[in-house]
Design an enzyme around this catalytic site. Structure first.
Site, PDB file in Angstrom:
ATOM      1  N   SER A  66      30.639  12.897  -5.264  1.00  0.00           N
ATOM      2  CA  SER A  66      29.589  12.242  -6.060  1.00  0.00           C
ATOM      3  C   SER A  66      29.107  10.950  -5.404  1.00  0.00           C
ATOM      4  O   SER A  66      28.043  10.447  -5.739  1.00  0.00           O
ATOM      5  CB  SER A  66      30.117  11.931  -7.461  1.00  0.00           C
ATOM      6  OG  SER A  66      30.660  13.101  -8.040  1.00  0.00           O
ATOM      7  N   GLY A 116      28.848  15.900  -9.061  1.00  0.00           N
ATOM      8  CA  GLY A 116      28.130  15.871  -7.794  1.00  0.00           C
ATOM      9  C   GLY A 116      27.247  14.650  -7.697  1.00  0.00           C
ATOM     10  O   GLY A 116      27.121  13.881  -8.657  1.00  0.00           O
ATOM     11  N   GLY A 143      23.707  12.286  -6.800  1.00  0.00           N
ATOM     12  CA  GLY A 143      22.258  12.298  -6.909  1.00  0.00           C
ATOM     13  C   GLY A 143      21.698  12.442  -8.316  1.00  0.00           C
ATOM     14  O   GLY A 143      22.397  12.346  -9.319  1.00  0.00           O
ATOM     15  N   CYS A 197      30.148  15.592 -15.696  1.00  0.00           N
ATOM     16  CA  CYS A 197      29.343  14.620 -14.953  1.00  0.00           C
ATOM     17  C   CYS A 197      27.974  15.203 -14.602  1.00  0.00           C
ATOM     18  O   CYS A 197      27.211  15.538 -15.479  1.00  0.00           O
ATOM     19  CB  CYS A 197      30.100  14.141 -13.718  1.00  0.00           C
ATOM     20  SG  CYS A 197      29.416  12.612 -13.061  1.00  0.00           S
ATOM     21  N   LEU A 198      27.675  15.385 -13.322  1.00  0.00           N
ATOM     22  CA  LEU A 198      26.373  15.957 -12.956  1.00  0.00           C
ATOM     23  C   LEU A 198      26.200  17.309 -13.654  1.00  0.00           C
ATOM     24  O   LEU A 198      25.131  17.626 -14.174  1.00  0.00           O
ATOM     25  CB  LEU A 198      26.269  16.126 -11.435  1.00  0.00           C
ATOM     26  CG  LEU A 198      24.966  16.769 -10.930  1.00  0.00           C
ATOM     27  CD1 LEU A 198      23.787  15.826 -11.117  1.00  0.00           C
ATOM     28  CD2 LEU A 198      25.087  17.183  -9.468  1.00  0.00           C
ATOM     29  N   GLN A 254      24.958  16.884 -16.991  1.00  0.00           N
ATOM     30  CA  GLN A 254      23.534  16.532 -16.979  1.00  0.00           C
ATOM     31  C   GLN A 254      22.679  17.782 -16.731  1.00  0.00           C
ATOM     32  O   GLN A 254      21.651  18.001 -17.381  1.00  0.00           O
ATOM     33  CB  GLN A 254      23.261  15.474 -15.910  1.00  0.00           C
ATOM     34  CG  GLN A 254      23.950  14.143 -16.195  1.00  0.00           C
ATOM     35  CD  GLN A 254      24.056  13.263 -14.947  1.00  0.00           C
ATOM     36  OE1 GLN A 254      23.656  13.664 -13.843  1.00  0.00           O
ATOM     37  NE2 GLN A 254      24.617  12.075 -15.111  1.00  0.00           N
ATOM     38  N   ASN A 299      32.005   7.927 -13.119  1.00  0.00           N
ATOM     39  CA  ASN A 299      31.288   7.773 -11.866  1.00  0.00           C
ATOM     40  C   ASN A 299      29.934   8.435 -11.983  1.00  0.00           C
ATOM     41  O   ASN A 299      29.748   9.570 -11.582  1.00  0.00           O
ATOM     42  CB  ASN A 299      32.087   8.409 -10.726  1.00  0.00           C
ATOM     43  CG  ASN A 299      31.289   8.398  -9.436  1.00  0.00           C
ATOM     44  OD1 ASN A 299      30.303   7.670  -9.314  1.00  0.00           O
ATOM     45  ND2 ASN A 299      31.698   9.230  -8.498  1.00  0.00           N
ATOM     46  N   GLY A 335      25.429   7.564 -12.232  1.00  0.00           N
ATOM     47  CA  GLY A 335      24.330   6.609 -12.248  1.00  0.00           C
ATOM     48  C   GLY A 335      23.248   7.023 -13.231  1.00  0.00           C
ATOM     49  O   GLY A 335      22.334   6.264 -13.517  1.00  0.00           O
ATOM     50  N   PHE A 336      23.357   8.288 -13.740  1.00  0.00           N
ATOM     51  CA  PHE A 336      22.370   8.795 -14.698  1.00  0.00           C
ATOM     52  C   PHE A 336      23.082   9.186 -15.979  1.00  0.00           C
ATOM     53  O   PHE A 336      24.300   9.379 -15.987  1.00  0.00           O
ATOM     54  CB  PHE A 336      21.642  10.012 -14.110  1.00  0.00           C
ATOM     55  CG  PHE A 336      20.817   9.692 -12.889  1.00  0.00           C
ATOM     56  CD1 PHE A 336      19.459   9.439 -13.005  1.00  0.00           C
ATOM     57  CD2 PHE A 336      21.418   9.613 -11.639  1.00  0.00           C
ATOM     58  CE1 PHE A 336      18.699   9.133 -11.882  1.00  0.00           C
ATOM     59  CE2 PHE A 336      20.659   9.303 -10.515  1.00  0.00           C
ATOM     60  CZ  PHE A 336      19.305   9.058 -10.630  1.00  0.00           C
ATOM     61  N   HIS A 349      35.026  11.787 -16.365  1.00  0.00           N
ATOM     62  CA  HIS A 349      35.897  12.616 -15.529  1.00  0.00           C
ATOM     63  C   HIS A 349      37.276  12.842 -16.126  1.00  0.00           C
ATOM     64  O   HIS A 349      38.214  12.119 -15.807  1.00  0.00           O
ATOM     65  CB  HIS A 349      36.020  12.008 -14.128  1.00  0.00           C
ATOM     66  CG  HIS A 349      34.750  12.109 -13.350  1.00  0.00           C
ATOM     67  ND1 HIS A 349      34.455  13.192 -12.548  1.00  0.00           N
ATOM     68  CD2 HIS A 349      33.681  11.283 -13.288  1.00  0.00           C
ATOM     69  CE1 HIS A 349      33.255  13.021 -12.001  1.00  0.00           C
ATOM     70  NE2 HIS A 349      32.758  11.867 -12.437  1.00  0.00           N
ATOM     71  N   GLU A 368      39.381  14.912 -15.397  1.00  0.00           N
ATOM     72  CA  GLU A 368      40.373  15.266 -14.367  1.00  0.00           C
ATOM     73  C   GLU A 368      40.959  14.016 -13.721  1.00  0.00           C
ATOM     74  O   GLU A 368      41.879  14.120 -12.900  1.00  0.00           O
ATOM     75  CB  GLU A 368      39.714  16.133 -13.300  1.00  0.00           C
ATOM     76  CG  GLU A 368      38.841  15.388 -12.285  1.00  0.00           C
ATOM     77  CD  GLU A 368      37.467  15.004 -12.825  1.00  0.00           C
ATOM     78  OE1 GLU A 368      37.197  15.278 -14.007  1.00  0.00           O
ATOM     79  OE2 GLU A 368      36.684  14.407 -12.063  1.00  0.00           O
TER      80      GLU A 368
END
Ligand SMILES: Nc1ncnc2c1ncn2[C@@H]1O[C@H](COP(=O)(O)OP(=O)(O)O)[C@@H](O)[C@H]1O
Ligand SMILES: Nc1ncnc2c1ncn2[C@@H]1O[C@H](COP(=O)(O)OP(=O)(O)O)[C@@H](O)[C@H]1O
Ligand SMILES: [Mg+2]
Ligand SMILES: [Mg+2]
Lengths: 365, 1078
Positions: free
Chosen positions: A41, A215, A217, A242-243, A246, A284, A286-287, A341, A343
């Site tokens: 990530s 991941g 971005g 996480c990603l 999203q 972790n 940013g979005f 996260h 995990e």
């Protein structure tokens, strides 16, 4: 170290002798530096550790979240190259991995700057490189918003990790080893697919569940993956971290937005609205996902519901720092995701129960 | 979960006198608890026997009781006040044991008092080592293997399967007293027999040794919803085997990987759940085997502790404050983190600096005490330092200790290394010396088991001593002196520290709380001091008193806190500079801005530069600020209150003597000697007995009474020549005073504004002069002194105050001989040890008034009651002594101060007040039994009367031959006992056999000051009251009579002084407010 707004901090080059550019972010965890930099990530990012002493306990073969370092560069207040028995030196390792690193900079001042101005692009450069040139290099670096970085970290061909439990297919946008370990430990047969895979390809492996990985971005830039997921939702149980969370949310028609400077650390309190329990979580990202009524931060502590293209979504987890959405479950179809996260790796183990919950949902799905 | 409305009145129990292992940290936690619970609208009933605490200030509770912390007196308070709940987790081991006792004897049940915080079962599961081990094993955690033994016989069996070395732990003793490490069979037998004796139930635990493993502590908090957070991890640099209180520790932990750390975190959470601490903070201690990573649980304290105070100061997370809110029903998420204001307390602080805590020892005061560090705590105080790196923090911590005994490493390196194999208080000085001499990290690790990471850090520091640029050295935390520059040179090079804030979140959120530390950084983007929230108000800098030590303890912190409160009242910003993590003064709530810095000229000046204060106050922090006052003034700092020169005037014998002459005030004949030989000559002039000591010392360090040339010679030999050469210089000039025998010493505290003076209290002690005023019990009002004499004392005190130009506080010590000749022993133009006691006895906050005077008000504005308007009650201050902790030290009192703390007894009459003070000091006088009397000839007449009195009270009288004769002449039945020389069964045998309940032993002359040592030692080991002065003895007799006559009444300070608690601010918001950002 130079930021796109011209802010400059000088330090001592202690990593590989190259320059690097990327989005400059900070992580507030006090341990787990090796896991952090190997977390896919962080691809495309320059990682600032707020904890001043980094490298104290060296590096080991176990403490990695992927097969190589993904952070573009590392910024530290005081880098340590201790070599404990049975382990290697942190800086030796960074050099071997070809990662530039700067030590001795006033990271607290930098973090306060990023906190007030928001995460921004920047780079680390040799002292003799003219600042103007450095600036051009930074400008050449695309902004994080709208960046598809998953392509960079996804495998070219499917990988299968055998197991005698449920058949889980993961769309690998940069999955962490700890997630793989937690699923395998619970018996899952896990297949990691390139994120270019179509819905058909995924379904053809008749999965008991589809897992959407973490991941790097901007999720908004992963339209094709979102499309794939949209084909899957309702047909198979879909879960995301996480990603992945999203992507699931975008697939069901919810919006995501960029946080001012993101959540990166190991101490964020998250409330599980189904039990009222508070977990200290590793984060972790940013979005984040926009909540009901278009609210980015929520006033309620209730498991509120709101409509998606696939029926009702129910708020399952809430961040008690900034009250953003940390997790939701889909009501009318089988699916759920969390922003943080569970995990760990690195971080507290408070949320491991989510993997058990995941297994139960599979059992009943 | 909301605030509990079913509770209205809550009883909080303090921790009593400062003793080794229980210091000011419990005043800090108690004050926080009182504050928030009053804010929450509860009525608070507080009981604590220690007058030198902020928590016993009337405004911090609804009713404040200064009473002994014994089940009886606390029960009396409960009966009178009828609280619904008892919060016993904030007063250390003392409060916890009391809560346990009051539960067991049914008091709590009888009055329907609920134990909140930790309930009885939880306390038992944590405190009873056996139940604890079982609980841990059931929870799947590993504890050291162990065996319980009740006799030497099974001890020898125990050693078979545990092997040596092993740890000996007596059951139910405070702070591990009586326990220790047994490395050899000899030590093993010694320790076990000691342990069996020390244990009230004659039981010791033999425990598998994990010596040399890493020692870690986690501070855990849990709320009613079973949410658990880890506030802080602490790593001990000294491996297992050195008590955490004696170890140099660092927060957060430095050497564990994330995986290893998460294991400890998981286990700590398991522990607090298994023990079942419902709400609040706990401290869990682990040992970790460095290579295998194997973990064992050592102990858990189900209460706030020294470590939780440290963790609070290290992270900015106020554990006690939050524990108190949790105890009354709140959940962590409902309590705002008052540092960020926008986030809740349900999180784990993350920090972006390193914190080092370093203990302060006092072995120099107990020369014959065994100086190695073991499983029993021996340090008397601690300093903490914050730096951006470990090295910075460590160097700051080292210089925060203000050592007055200098370490002299053995010249021979092999000797040096051998000495390092056992931990002593000078361990780190020796380590650095070894590194300087080129010893490698591996070698040192092999000798000390200290983690190589730390040794590596030390090596880097030593390397920088040899060669290193100035900037580099300053970033490593070197002082200017260590870095080899003057302040001017450094500034010329543009090297200044920046100030960073302690914010619990590594700058992720804006910090609201003004709590700062200095750090040298590379040239940075933030302007110097950018983080400091300096408003436009004028500020007053208050210098604290640094680490606690014998002679300078919590009393001075008490005064500093009052100074801060007053400065704020008078519209100034109070700025506190201190480095003692135990204290109330270093609570960020106490001042407007807190700078956690060493109290050195260099560090203080940097704060002043930034603050540009109106001025600085130096008279409340004891000797520490006075030491640096002159240099600060020379550097241009404006000192408020008594001018610096007066300090010199009072301390310089020549100038002081001249001043007394001018005022026509008597002082004991004295001389000043600049060499040993001069001392011998001068002695003839002054005449014996002599009191000899080095000049400029606090707490009577290295002070002795010499009765003859030989005594003097031996003093010069032992103390002066014996001391390290670097100290020897400082020892001269030597002061020789004629020692006034059987004089009464009177301690006087006064206020002055430069034109007027006010005598607040003068306190005759119970013992005669010759016992350090800090160690002797004293009384207010001065019952034993005639009114004309009091008049004379007042007159002389005022004359001194005005002549010295005192603005603020003055303390004078007089010696009164034969009730008519008055001598001045010394004058201290600063707050004294007795200020809190006097303030509480007469109901006037002296330190506050003093601070008002310092800030320009006049005495006439203060509406003080007429001087010495005798209050309707008697107050007795008693000292608490640490002899039990110091193996082999003599318990005889003398001119050198040895007490660590004090207690106060208040009652309508002197005997009752004295009895209370004794009970509070932990040596409750017996109600019946046998008293042993052995006194010097001069005391024999008094002794016979005493014997008669004790006989009437139904005591059996025991005495040594001489004394016995005198007594039987009076026709009092007495049993003669052998002196030790005369063979068994002798005194000590009887004491060991438990046949003596009270011991009276006054020594004669220097020779006898050595005699009776074994007797006194035995009483100390067995906790039998041992009185060494006739005055004390007759007071005791009176007290025993009084105690038997009636059950003591309890009265709150508010009643005594007709006070109302100050109105409290309205209740705070329930839930953490919504964040501003996003
Ligand atoms: N089994 C052991 N082996 C070696 N050292 C020990 C062992 N148990 C305790 N210690 C040392 O003794 C110290 C005090 O023990 P602890 O159980 O914490 O008692 P206390 O209640 O006095 O804190 C610890 O800090 C540790 O350094
Ligand atoms: N001339 C003296 N005669 C008798 N006792 C004395 C004399 N001078 C000092 N003392 C005793 O020694 C103690 C310590 O002396 P003091 O001058 O108060 O030193 P400190 O600075 O440690 O308070 C006093 O409390 C007093 O009991
Ligand atoms: Mg302990
Ligand atoms: Mg303990």
């Amino acid at each position: 170290m130079l930021l796109e707004d011209g802010t400059r901090l000088d330090g001592e080059a202690v990593g590989a002798e190259r320059h690097a550019t990327g989005e400059v972010v900070f992580n507030t965890a006090m341990t787990g530096y090796q896991e952090a930099v190997t977390d896919p990530s962080y691809n495309g990012q320059i990682l600032t550790f707020t904890y001043p002493l980094i490298g104290n306990y060296g590096v080991t073969a176990e403490a990695v979240e992927s097969d190589h370092v993904h952070a573009r560069a590392v910024l530290m207040r005081e880098a340590v190259n201790e070599r404990p028995q049975g382990g290697g030196g942190w800086l030796d390792w960074l050099r071997a991995e070809g990662i530039p690193a700067v030590s001795g900079i006033d990271t607290r001042a930098l973090v306060r700057h990023l906190r007030d101005r928001g995460a921004m692009r920047g780079g680390v450069f040799p002292g003799d490189l003219p600042e103007a040139q450095a600036h051009e290099l930074i400008e050449a670096e695309p902004s994080m918003v709208g960046q598809d970085l998953a392509a960079a970290v996804t495998p070219d061909a499917p990988i299968t990790i055998e197991g005698d439990g449920p058949n889980v297919v993961a769309i690998d946008t940069g999955i962490k080893s700890s997630i793989v370990r937690n699923l395998s430990e619970r018996g899952c047969r896990l297949t990691l697919m390139p994120c270019s895979s179509s819905g058909q390809e995924v379904l053809s492996r008749n999965p008991d569940a589809v897992f959407l990985a973490n991941g790097p971005g901007d999720p908004a830039a992963l339209g094709h993956v979102v499309g794939t997921v949209r084909e899957l939702v309702g047909k198979v149980p879909v879960f995301g971290i996480c990603l992945g969370h999203q992507l699931l949310c975008r697939a069901v028609g919810l919006e995501t937005f960029k946080l001012p400077f993101g959540h990166r650390g190991a101490n964020h309190p998250v409330k599980d609205l189904s039990t009222g329990r508070i977990e200290i979580t590793a984060q972790n990202h940013g979005f984040a996902v926009v909540g009901p009524g278009g609210d980015r931060t929520l006033d309620t502590d209730e498991p509120v519901r709101w409509e998606t293209d696939f029926g009702a979504a129910e708020l399952s987890h809430l961040n008690l720092y900034d009250r953003t959405v940390e997790g939701l479950v889909l009501h009318d179809v089988c699916g759920a995701g969390v922003q943080y996260h569970p995990e760990a790796g690195p971080g507290p183990h408070d949320s491991l129960y989510l993997f058990d919950r995941f297994m139960e949902m599979l059992a009943h799905a | 979960m909301p605030r509990r409305d079913d509770l209205e009145k809550i009883l909080i129990v303090g921790s009593g006198p400062i003793v080794i292992g229980q210091a000011a940290e419990f005043d800090y936690s108690g004050v926080q608890a009182c504050k928030v619970l009053l804010e929450e609208g509860y009525e608070i009933v507080l009981v604590n026997s220690n007058p030198a605490t902020i928590m016993t200030d009337p405004e911090f509770a609804t009713s404040t009781y200064i009473e002994p912390l014994t089940p009886d007196s606390v029960a009396a308070v409960i009966e009178k006040e009828r609280p619904q709940a008892l919060l016993g987790t904030l007063g250390g081991q003392t409060a916890l044991n009391l809560a346990k006792a009051l539960y067991e004897d049914g008091t709590l049940d009888r009055f329907g008092v609920e134990l909140i915080g930790a309930d009885y079962d939880a306390i038992l599961r944590a405190e009873d080592r056996e139940i604890f081990r079982q609980t841990m094993t059931d929870a799947g955690l590993r504890v050291p293997r162990s065996a319980i033994v009740t006799s030497m016989a099974d001890a020898d069996r125990g050693i078979q399967d545990l092997g040596l070395p092993l740890i000996v732990r007596p059951a139910f003793t405070l702070g591990g007293h009586g326990g220790g490490i047994a490395r050899t069979r000899g030590e093993f037998h010694e320790r076990v027999s000691e342990g069996l004796n020390a244990s009230p139930i004659h039981q010791v635990l033999l425990e598998e040794s994990v010596l040399g493993w890493g020692e870690f502590e986690l501070e855990v908090m849990r709320d009613r919803n079973d949410n658990v957070v880890i506030v802080c991890s602490i790593e001990n640099i000294d491996p297992m085997g050195v008590h955490t209180g004696d170890s140099v520790t660092v927060a957060p932990q430095q050497t564990l990987s994330d995986r290893q750390y998460q294991v400890l975190r998981d286990q700590a959470i398991t522990v607090i759940r298994a023990v079942g601490v419902e709400t609040g903070g706990s401290n869990v201690q682990f040992a970790v085997e460095p290579s295998s990573g194997e973990v064992v649980v050592i102990e858990m304290n189900p209460r706030v502790s020294r470590s939780s105070a440290l963790a609070s100061k290290a992270t900015g997370f106020p554990i006690a404050k939050i524990a108190a809110r949790l105890a009354v029903g709140y959940a962590l998420e409902e309590i705002p983190n008052d540092i960020t204001r926008v986030t809740p307390a349900s999180f784990e602080p993350t920090i972006d600096y390193a914190v080092v805590k370093i203990p302060r020892f006092a072995f120099e005061k107990f020369p014959d005490a065994e100086g190695s560090l073991t499983t029993q705590m021996k340090s008397v105080g601690e300093a903490m330092a914050i730096g951006r790196t470990f090295k910075q923090a460590f160097m700051k911590a080292m210089r925060s200790r203000e050592l007055d005994a200098v370490v002299e490493p053995p010249a021979d390196t092999e000797q040096l290394l051998t000495r390092l194999e056992l931990p002593y208080s000078d361990r780190y000085e020796l380590l650095f010396e070894a590194l300087r001499r080129g010893t490698g990290v591996e070698e040192l690790h092999a000798r000390t088991s200290i983690n190589p990471w730390f040794l590596g850090q030390f090596e880097q520091l030593v390397a920088a001593e040899r060669d290193g640029e100035l900037a580099h050295r300053k970033q490593l935390g070197f002082s200017d002196e260590q870095a080899g520059v003057s302040r001017e040179q450094r500034i010329a090079e543009g090297l200044r520290p920046d100030f960073k804030s302690v914010d619990t979140c590594a700058a992720e959120f804006e910090a609201q709380t003004p709590y700062y530390y200095s750090s040298y950084e590379r040239p940075s983007i933030s302007a110097r001091g950018a983080e400091v929230r300096r408003g436009s108000k004028p500020s007053v800098v208050i210098l604290g008193s640094g680490p606690n030590r014998i002679g300078q303890g919590i009393e001075f912190d008490y005064c500093c806190v009052h100074a801060a409160m007053t400065a704020r009242e008078l519209g100034r910003d109070a700025v506190m500079v201190n480095c003692n993590p135990e204290t109330v003064s270093t609570d960020y709530d106490t001042s407007d801005r807190l700078y956690f810095e060493p109290l050195t000229v260099e560090d203080v000046l940097e704060v002043v530069e930034l603050e540009q204060p109106e001025g600085m106050v130096v008279q409340f922090g004891g000797q520490t600020p006075l030491r640096i006052a002159r240099s600060l003034e020379q550097a241009g700092v404006r000192l408020l209150g008594t001018p610096v020169d007066s300090i010199d005037l009072a301390e310089d014998r020549g100038r002081f003597g001249a001043m007394l002459k001018k005022l026509g005030i008597q002082h004991p004949p004295y001389a000043v000697a600049h060499s040993a030989q001069e001392a011998v000559e001068q002695a003839k002039q002054v005449g014996f007995p002599l009191l000899v000591r080095p000049s400029y010392v606090l707490g009577g360090r290295a002070m002795e009474i010499c009765y003859s040339d030989d005594d003097l010679a031996s003093y010069l030999e032992r103390v002066i020549a014996g001391a390290g050469k670097s100290v020897r210089e400082e020892m001269y000039p030597l002061l020789l005073d004629r020692f006034l025998e059987n004089a009464v010493e009177i301690d006087v505290d006064a206020l002055a504004d430069g034109e007027q003076a006010y005598v607040a209290g003068n306190m005759p002690p119970v013992e005669e002069a010759g016992v350090h005023s800090g160690d002797s019990a004293c009384v207010l009002p001065p019952l034993s002194i005639g009114s004309d004499m009091l008049e004379q004392i007042r007159a002389q005190t005022k004359a001194l105050a005005l002549e010295l130009g005192v603005i603020g506080l003055l303390n004078v010590q007089f010696a009164l001989v034969d009730n008519d000749r008055l001598y001045v022993i010394e004058a201290n133009p600063r707050a004294s040890r007795t200020v809190p006691f006097v303030s509480k006895a007469i109901g006037i906050p002296l330190a506050k008034v003093a601070c008002r005077l310092i800030l320009g008000q006049r005495l006439s504005d203060q509406q003080l009651p007429p001087e010495e308007e005798t209050p309707g009650h008697v107050s007795v201050k008693e000292a608490v002594l640490p002899f039990q902790r110091f193996h082999g030290s003599d318990s005889l009192l003398g001119p050198e101060m040895k007490s660590t703390g004090e207690v106060m007894g208040i009652a309508d009459d002197f005997p009752t007040a004295f009895a209370k003070s004794q009970a509070a000091a932990g040596v409750a006088l017996p109600h019946e039994g046998s008293v042993f009397i052995s006194v010097c000839d001069t005391d024999k007449p008094a002794a016979t009367q005493l014997a008669a009195r004790m006989h009437e009270l139904g005591f059996r009288i025991l005495a040594t031959s001489g004394t016995a004769q005198a007594i039987s002449h009076m026709g009092v039945p007495v049993q003669k006992l052998n002196k030790i020389g005369e063979g068994s069964p002798h005194v000590v045998d009887c004491i060991l056999a438990g046949d003596v309940d009270l011991l009276i032993n006054t020594p004669v002359g220097i020779s006898a000051r050595a005699d009776g040592w074994e007797i006194r030692r035995a009483t100390v080991e067995h906790g039998i009251p041992c009185i060494t002065t006739m005055a004390g003895a007759s007071a005791a007799a009176g007290a025993i009579a009084a105690a038997r006559a009636s059950r003591p009444q309890v009265r709150s300070l508010q009643e005594l002084h007709g006070l109302r608690p100050e109105p409290q601010p309205s209740k705070p918001k329930r839930r953490a407010p919504k964040p501003a950002k996003a």
